[in-house]
Design an enzyme around this catalytic site. Structure first.
Site, short mmCIF file in Angstrom:
data_model
loop_
_atom_site.label_atom_id
_atom_site.label_comp_id
_atom_site.label_asym_id
_atom_site.label_seq_id
_atom_site.Cartn_x
_atom_site.Cartn_y
_atom_site.Cartn_z
CD GLU A 211 42.32 27.39 -54.99
OE1 GLU A 211 41.67 27.86 -55.93
OE2 GLU A 211 41.92 26.44 -54.30
CB CYS A 245 41.52 33.69 -60.69
SG CYS A 245 40.41 33.53 -59.29
#
Ligand code: NAD
Length: 468
Positions: A211, A245
Site C-alpha cells: 500500500e 496517502c
C-alpha cells in the site's frame, strides 16, 4: 537487537498449525475483542495520536478509531457469508462432478504500518488477517512512538497473544523480521521501502500487498460550484496536516478557475481553522523535524497564494496554496505528504487526462465536475487506485469498495471482503465420484472412435465461442 523475530514467528506458526485460528468462533472472538478494546480504550489511543501528530480527537475518531469499529462491524456481519465455499462450474467433459472454491487461511501474516494513521493502518490489515484465520506479527512505525507504545501494551490485553504479536522497532528490527519466512506480507509506506520489502519477500516466495503513495491529482472544471469544491478540498487536503496517502496532492484547473477558486479556498481554510491555524485545535502538526525541513524546502522560491507560514519549534506548517505552479518545480516532482496544495494550469479536461496519464498511476484521483461526459472521460481514460468524484479521501471509508494502488502506487488491495481475499488462499476443489467412470473415454489407447468423441462431443470447438 532486542527482538527474537525467529522465535516469534516460530510461536505464531505453531499456533497456526494447532488449527485454532481456523475456527469461525475464534476469528469472530478476536474481532469482538478488538472492538471492545477500541470502545473501552479510545481515549488512550486519542491521547497518543495527539502526542504523535497533534491529531484532534474528532479527527482521530473519524479517520482511525471510528473507521476501525465500522470495519469490524461490517466484517462481523458478513464474515460467515464471505467464507462460504463458492460453487464453480464444471464442464461437460468432467461430469458427474462438483467444483467449489474453498477460502482457506494462509498462515503467518506480517503487517508493517507507517506513522501517518498509526492506529488505523496497523489494525485495519490485522482485522482482515484475523478474520481470514491467520496469525499475525504486526510492526507499528517508530516515527509514531506514542501510538506504537500504546498499541504494543494494549493489544495483548485484548487479543490472543499466542496468535497476535506486536513488535515495536525501526529499520534494524524490521530488517531482522523480514529475514523470516511469512505466508503474506502486508506493507504500508513509501515505495523505496516497498522495494526492500518485496526483495526480502522474494527470498521466500512470499506474496506481498504493498500500500504505497504518490501524487494524487484533482481536476476541477470551469462550471462546478467552487465554494462547495473549496470546502471539500480543504477538508480532504489539510486533514492530518496533509499527511494522508490519499490526500489531493495537486490540483489541475484552468487559469480562470484557479483565480476564482483561490478566494473560496482562503475562506474555507479560515472557516475550518480560523485566521491563524496555528491556534486551531482542529489542525495537526508535521510528524518529524526531517519531514518539516523537507516540506519547508519545497516552498523555497515559491510565493504562496495562501499560507506559507511555519514554525520549526512546534513543527507547524500553515495550510498553503501555491498558484500557477510550473511542472518542473520540486513540489511537482515528489509526493508532497504535507499541507501544501499546488495549482497547475490545464486548459481542458482532455489536457488534464494527458497530464495525469503521462505520470505514475496515482493512488487516488479526484474530480469535481457536474458533466457526465467529463466523469466518463476520466473513468475510462485514466488509471488510479481509486477515484473520488465530488469528494476527496472518502472512498476508502466505503466498506464495499476495495482500497489499494495500481502501478507505482501499490500492489493488491483490502477493506471488507477484499481483505478476506487478500489474506486467504482460494483453493480449487474438484470432487468426482469414481463410478460411473465417464473418463474411460479419454484413457489411452486412443482409438479413432475415442478421438472423435473427444473432439466432437467432450471438447468440441464451437463455431461461435460466445453469443454477442
Ligand atoms: P514510515 O517511515 O513509518 O515507514 C513505513 C514502515 O516501514 C515503518 O514501519 C518503518 O519502520 C518501516 N521501514 C522504514 N525503513 C525501513 C527499511 N529500510 N527496511 C524495512 N522497513 C523499514 O512511513 P513512510 O514510508 O514515511 O509513510 C509515508 C508513505 O506511505 C507515503 O508515501 C504515503 O503515501 C504512504 N502511505 C500509503 C498508504 C496507503 O494506504 N496506500 C497509507 C499511508 C501512507
Amino acid at each position: 537487537m532486542t527482538i527474537d523475530a525467529a522465535g516469534t514467528v516460530r510461536d505464531l506458526r505453531e499456533t497456526f498449525a494447532s488449527g485454532r485460528t481456523r475456527r469461525l468462533a475464534w476469528r469472530t472472538g478476536q474481532l469482538r475483542a478488538m472492538h471492545r478494546m477500541l470502545t473501552e480504550r479510545h481515549r488512550e489511543l486519542e491521547a497518543a495520536l495527539a502526542a504523535d501528530l497533534g491529531k484532534p480527537a474528532a479527527e482521530s475518531w473519524l479517520t482511525e478509531i471510528g473507521f476501525l469499529t465500522a470495519e469490524l462491524e461490517h466484517t462481523l456481519k458478513n464474515l460467515e457469508h464471505w467464507l462460504a465455499p463458492r460453487r464453480a462450474e464444471v464442464p461437460m467433459s468432467l461430469q458427474p462432478a462438483t467444483g467449489k472454491v474453498v477460502i482457506e487461511p494462509l498462515g503467518v501474516v506480517l503487517v508493517i504500518a507507517p506513522w501517518n494513521y498509526p492506529v488505523q493502518l496497523l489494525l485495519a490489515p490485522m482485522i482482515g488477517a484475523l478474520a481470514a484465520g491467520n496469525t499475525v506479527l504486526a510492526k507499528p512505525s517508530e516515527l509514531a512512538p506514542a501510538s506504537s507504545a500504546v498499541l504494543a501494551t494494549m493489544v495483548p490485553q485484548y487479543l490472543d497473544s499466542s496468535a497476535v504479536r506486536i513488535v515495536a522497532g525501526g529499520k534494524e528490527e524490521t530488517t531482522e523480521i523480514l529475514r523470516q519466512r511469512f505466508d503474506h506480507i502486508f506493507y504500508t509506506g513509501n515505495g523505496t521501502v516497498g522495494k526492500v520489502v518485496m526483495r526480502a519477500a522474494a527470498e521466500h516466495l512470499t506474496p506481498v500487498t504493498l500500500e504505497l503513495g504518490g501524487k494524487s491529482p484533482t481536476y476541477v472544471d470551469d462550471q462546478v460550484n467552487l465554494r462547495a469544491v473549496a470546502q471539500r478540498l480543504v477538508w480532504g487536503k489539510f486533514m492530518n496536516a496533509g499527511q494522508t496517502c490519499v490526500a489531493p496532492d495537486y490540483l489541475l484547473a484552468s487559469r480562470k478557475t484557479q483565480t476564482r477558486l483561490i478566494p473560496h479556498l482562503r475562506r474555507a481554510i479560515t472557516d475550518a481553522f480560523g485566521t491563524d491555524p496555528r491556534n486551531s485545535d482542529s489542525y495537526g502538526r508535521i510528524i518529524s523535524e526531517r519531514h518539516f525541513d523537507r516540506l519547508t524546502g519545497l516552498l523555497d522560491g515559491q510565493t504562496a497564494a495562501i499560507g506559507g507560514q511555519s514554525d520549526a519549534a512546534s513543527r507547524y506548517l500553515a495550510p498553503t496554496v501555491l498558484a500557477e505552479v510550473a511542472e518542473d518545480t520540486a513540489v511537482m516532482k515528489e509526493e508532497i505528504f504535507g499541507p501544501i496544495l499546488p495549482l497547475v494550469t490545464v486548459d481542458s479536461p482532455a489536457e488534464a487526462v494527458d497530464f495525469i496519464t503521462a505520470r505514475d498511476k496515482p493512488l487516488a484521483l479526484y474530480l469535481f465536475t457536474d458533466s457526465a461526459e467529463t466523469k466518463e472521460l476520466f473513468i475510462a481514460q485514466t488509471s488510479a487506485g481509486g477515484m473520488g468524484i465530488g469528494v476527496p479521501t472518502a472512498h476508502l471509508t466505503a466498506p464495499g469498495l476495495p482500497f489499494g494502488g495500481v502501478g507505482q502506487s501499490g500492489i493488491g488491495n483490502y477493506h471488507g471482503r477484499y481483505s478476506i481475499d487478500t489474506f486467504s488462499h482460494h483453493k480449487a476443489v474438484l470432487d468426482k465420484p469414481l463410478r460411473p467412470d465417464t473418463l474411460k473415454a479419454i484413457y489411452p489407447p486412443f482409438t479413432t472412435i475415442k478421438e472423435q468423441l473427444i473432439r466432437r462431443v467432450l471438447m468440441p470447438i464451437r463455431r461461435k465461442p460466445h453469443r454477442d
